[in-house]
Structures are given as C-alpha cells and as structure tokens.
Write a protein that holds these residues in place. Structure first.
Motif, PDB file in Angstrom:
ATOM      1  N   SER A 125       0.810  -1.220   0.000  1.00 38.97           N
ATOM      2  CA  SER A 125       0.000   0.000   0.000  1.00 38.97           C
ATOM      3  C   SER A 125       0.845   1.272   0.000  1.00 38.97           C
ATOM      4  O   SER A 125       0.310   2.360   0.184  1.00 38.97           O
ATOM      5  N   GLY A 126       2.154   1.169  -0.180  1.00 41.96           N
ATOM      6  CA  GLY A 126       3.001   2.355  -0.224  1.00 41.96           C
ATOM      7  C   GLY A 126       2.825   3.147  -1.498  1.00 41.96           C
ATOM      8  O   GLY A 126       2.282   2.649  -2.493  1.00 41.96           O
ATOM      9  N   ASP A 127       3.288   4.401  -1.474  1.00 46.64           N
ATOM     10  CA  ASP A 127       3.136   5.280  -2.626  1.00 46.64           C
ATOM     11  C   ASP A 127       4.267   5.137  -3.638  1.00 46.64           C
ATOM     12  O   ASP A 127       4.143   5.602  -4.770  1.00 46.64           O
ATOM     13  N   ASP A 128       5.379   4.528  -3.242  1.00 49.88           N
ATOM     14  CA  ASP A 128       6.539   4.440  -4.119  1.00 49.88           C
ATOM     15  C   ASP A 128       6.449   3.205  -5.003  1.00 49.88           C
ATOM     16  O   ASP A 128       5.616   2.315  -4.797  1.00 49.88           O
ATOM     17  N   PHE A 176      15.754  -5.477  -2.737  1.00 46.37           N
ATOM     18  CA  PHE A 176      15.169  -4.420  -3.558  1.00 46.37           C
ATOM     19  C   PHE A 176      13.857  -4.935  -4.140  1.00 46.37           C
ATOM     20  O   PHE A 176      13.812  -6.057  -4.674  1.00 46.37           O
ATOM     21  N   LEU A 177      12.808  -4.138  -4.030  1.00 39.88           N
ATOM     22  CA  LEU A 177      11.515  -4.471  -4.630  1.00 39.88           C
ATOM     23  C   LEU A 177      11.153  -3.385  -5.633  1.00 39.88           C
ATOM     24  O   LEU A 177      10.999  -2.218  -5.257  1.00 39.88           O
ATOM     25  N   LEU A 178      11.039  -3.740  -6.913  1.00 40.10           N
ATOM     26  CA  LEU A 178      10.620  -2.805  -7.952  1.00 40.10           C
ATOM     27  C   LEU A 178       9.215  -3.212  -8.379  1.00 40.10           C
ATOM     28  O   LEU A 178       9.019  -4.268  -8.995  1.00 40.10           O
ATOM     29  N   ILE A 179       8.225  -2.393  -8.051  1.00 37.74           N
ATOM     30  CA  ILE A 179       6.819  -2.709  -8.318  1.00 37.74           C
ATOM     31  C   ILE A 179       6.420  -2.009  -9.614  1.00 37.74           C
ATOM     32  O   ILE A 179       6.083  -0.824  -9.637  1.00 37.74           O
ATOM     33  N   ILE A 180       6.478  -2.761 -10.697  1.00 32.59           N
ATOM     34  CA  ILE A 180       6.388  -2.174 -12.040  1.00 32.59           C
ATOM     35  C   ILE A 180       5.050  -1.485 -12.280  1.00 32.59           C
ATOM     36  O   ILE A 180       4.990  -0.392 -12.857  1.00 32.59           O
ATOM     37  N   ASP A 181       3.940  -2.084 -11.851  1.00 35.52           N
ATOM     38  CA  ASP A 181       2.624  -1.520 -12.136  1.00 35.52           C
ATOM     39  C   ASP A 181       2.395  -0.180 -11.453  1.00 35.52           C
ATOM     40  O   ASP A 181       1.488   0.565 -11.836  1.00 35.52           O
ATOM     41  N   LYS A 182       3.190   0.148 -10.442  1.00 40.22           N
ATOM     42  CA  LYS A 182       3.011   1.416  -9.732  1.00 40.22           C
ATOM     43  C   LYS A 182       3.798   2.565 -10.358  1.00 40.22           C
ATOM     44  O   LYS A 182       3.690   3.704  -9.912  1.00 40.22           O
ATOM     45  N   PHE A 183       4.598   2.271 -11.374  1.00 45.09           N
ATOM     46  CA  PHE A 183       5.399   3.325 -11.993  1.00 45.09           C
ATOM     47  C   PHE A 183       4.573   4.069 -13.037  1.00 45.09           C
ATOM     48  O   PHE A 183       4.146   3.497 -14.032  1.00 45.09           O
ATOM     49  N   ASN A 184       4.364   5.357 -12.794  1.00 42.20           N
ATOM     50  CA  ASN A 184       3.622   6.201 -13.737  1.00 42.20           C
ATOM     51  C   ASN A 184       4.282   7.571 -13.865  1.00 42.20           C
ATOM     52  O   ASN A 184       3.606   8.591 -14.010  1.00 42.20           O
TER      53      ASN A 184
END
Length: 321
Positions: A125-128, A176-184
């Motif tokens: 649920s984070g914003d990053d 490291f966690l890169l959450i691809i769907d959250k990148f806009n």
C-alpha cells in the motif's frame, strides 16, 4: 514508438539473453543504478531459473551472478502475486548463504547477497514504486544509537581493502523491490529510465543510463531472427494469458463466494434472475479483459492474427482498439 525502437521485455531477456556473460553489461547497469556504485559481474551462476523444463510458462524467472568483490546478486522477475512471496525470497537468500559454506569452515567466508525483485503485479500500500530494505541495529534505550563495527578485534566485519568502519547492513543481505505496475512517472532519473524499460520496454535513444545503452544494442526486437520473434510472441501471449487467468480466478472466486453467501433465503425466481445477471456480467467482464489483453499485445508489437487466435476477438475489433 517505431518498430526499430521496440525492445524485448526484461523477463524474456533474463531467460534467453542475459544469462550469457557476454551480455552482462545490462545486468551490471541495473545493479549499478540500484546500489549507487559501479558493479562488475565476473560469473553468471546456476540457479533454479536456469532449468528449461517449464521456464517459459512459469510465474518466475531469475538469474544469479557473482561480482568482482565476491558478492552475490539474485535478480528475479515475478509475473503474478503469491501469498508466500516474502517467505520465498527469504528462503532463496538463506539457501544461497548456506551454499557458500561447508562444515568446518569459518563463517567469515560468507559473502553479502543482494536480492533484486522485479514485480509485475500490484503489491503493498506504499506510494513508491521502488523499495530498499537492509539490516540495521538500533538502540532500544538510546533510540538514536546505531551499532557499527570499528575495532581491530572485529576485523572480520571490517572491509579488508579500506579498513573503514562498516555497518551490519554491509554484511547482511539487502533486498530491492521494484513494483512495475506502480510506476507512472516521466522518466528523468536513471532508476526512472530503468522502470520505463521494465514496464513498457521503452529505452530512450539518447540514454546514458548504465545498462540501457547495452540493452539498446542487445535487446532490440528487430535484431531477432524470425524463430526468436515467434518464440517471443508466444511467450508474451502466455504471459498475458497467465495474468488474465489469475485475475479471472480471483474475481470469480470473490463473486462466487459472495453469491453463495448472499443467496440463502432468496426465492427461486430472484435467484434465477441474479444468476443470469451474474453470467451476463461475467461475459461482459471477460470481453473487457480480452480487449485489455489485446491492447497490451498490440502495444508489444504482436500481429493481429496472433492476438485474435489467443483472445478470440475478431481482427476488426483488434484493429479498432
């Protein structure tokens, strides 16, 4: 985006291209951007993801590498959500620690491990869209106190090359966690340019970001053979189908559970009407999902005939999307 500027997705590249040491510059660049310092890979090692039996259809692909400093890098791509995700990456890290040491050897042979996880699903649920976790020891009574290693009696914790003070985080694994769907975001920084490639397979022509210059040369779709492009198209179809199946199963499970619990006590006529409404809604939902998948496949450069084969949509519908 022109045909010449299209690049294969990173999960495909890990399976087919980036396991070759000759292409290590791409992985080195990603790791350099995340760690904030230059990294040189000396070995591409065997990992579970190297097994070929099911890999093109699985939920995960990974690659393991060793750096010039003797540290280990695990880069893993996961396509759909798993409930035990954190336990699994913890197990993978712990197993790599155990594999470094045999009975009777000193523990100081253990090298640091970096676990880089590229997630193609909504998570947390984070914003990053990028997260970094590492171990530190904070004082329990003096809250501003952080444990450091600094004496010669603690030499096994001190960098042998610099003899500088180190932190526990330089010994324990980092994640490291890169959450691809959250990148806009608009790609302006190195990590944003990497996220843009990971999400949309787009690389700027004028990029000077570590790894992405090499990716432009090695991962261009136009440089693939016809056989490789067909295999890549099939893979992308399977990826979209797997994600749709997951979302459909989750949606249907919720709808069915709600329906079963809510239906008790209703009259037969009301139940029949609701069942028909659910069926109609489900059909419309399936059509909407098929169109969403077709749009993404179309954006990935797949031909309309192949999209039609796997989604059931007519070519006219696909061309109108």
């Amino acid at each position: 985006m022109t045909e010449k500027s299209k690049y294969v997705r990173f999960d495909w590249a890990i399976k087919r291209i980036l396991r070759d040491k000759a292409n290590k510059e791409v992985l080195e660049g990603l790791i350099t951007v995340l760690l904030g310092e230059a990294v040189t890979i000396t070995e591409i090692l065997e990992s579970e993801g190297n097994q070929d039996s099911r890999e093109d259809k699985t939920n995960r692909v990974d690659v393991k590498a060793k750096t010039a400093a003797g540290e280990y890098i695990i880069v893993e791509v996961q396509l759909t959500k798993e409930s035990d995700f954190f336990q699994r990456i913890l197990f993978g890290t712990a197993k790599n620690i155990i594999d470094q040491i045999s009975i009777g050897r000193d523990y100081n042979v253990i090298k640091k491990i970096y676990s880089i996880n590229i997630l193609y699903f909504d998570f947390g649920s984070g914003d990053d869209y990028a997260y970094h976790g590492l171990m530190t020891f904070h004082g329990m009574t003096k809250k501003d106190s952080v444990l450091q290693f600094k004496t010669e009696n603690e030499h096994q914790y001190i960098s042998k090359s610099t003899k500088r003070v180190t932190m526990p985080g330089e010994v324990f694994p980092e994640f490291f966690l890169l959450i691809i769907d959250k990148f806009n975001e608009v790609a302006r920084t190195p990590i944003e340019e990497w996220m843009q490639y990971l999400k949309d397979a787009i690389i700027r022509e004028d990029t000077n970001v570590p790894g992405l210059q090499a990716a432009r040369e090695k991962l261009a779709i136009m440089s693939m053979t016809d056989k490789e492009r067909r295999a890549y198209d099939d893979y992308m179809v399977s990826v979209h189908a797997a994600r749709d199946a997951y979302e459909t199963a989750r949606s249907d499970g919720f709808s069915d559970g709600f329906s079963d619990g809510y239906s008790d006590g209703w009259e037969e006529g009301i139940e029949k009407g609701r069942a028909e409404g659910i069926e109609k809604g489900r059909a419309e939902g399936e059509l909407s999902k098929a169109k969403a998948s077709a749009r993404q496949m179309k954006a990935d450069g797949m031909p309309a005939c192949l999209i039609s084969k796997y989604t059931g949509l007519t070519i006219e519908t696909i061309e109108a999307l």
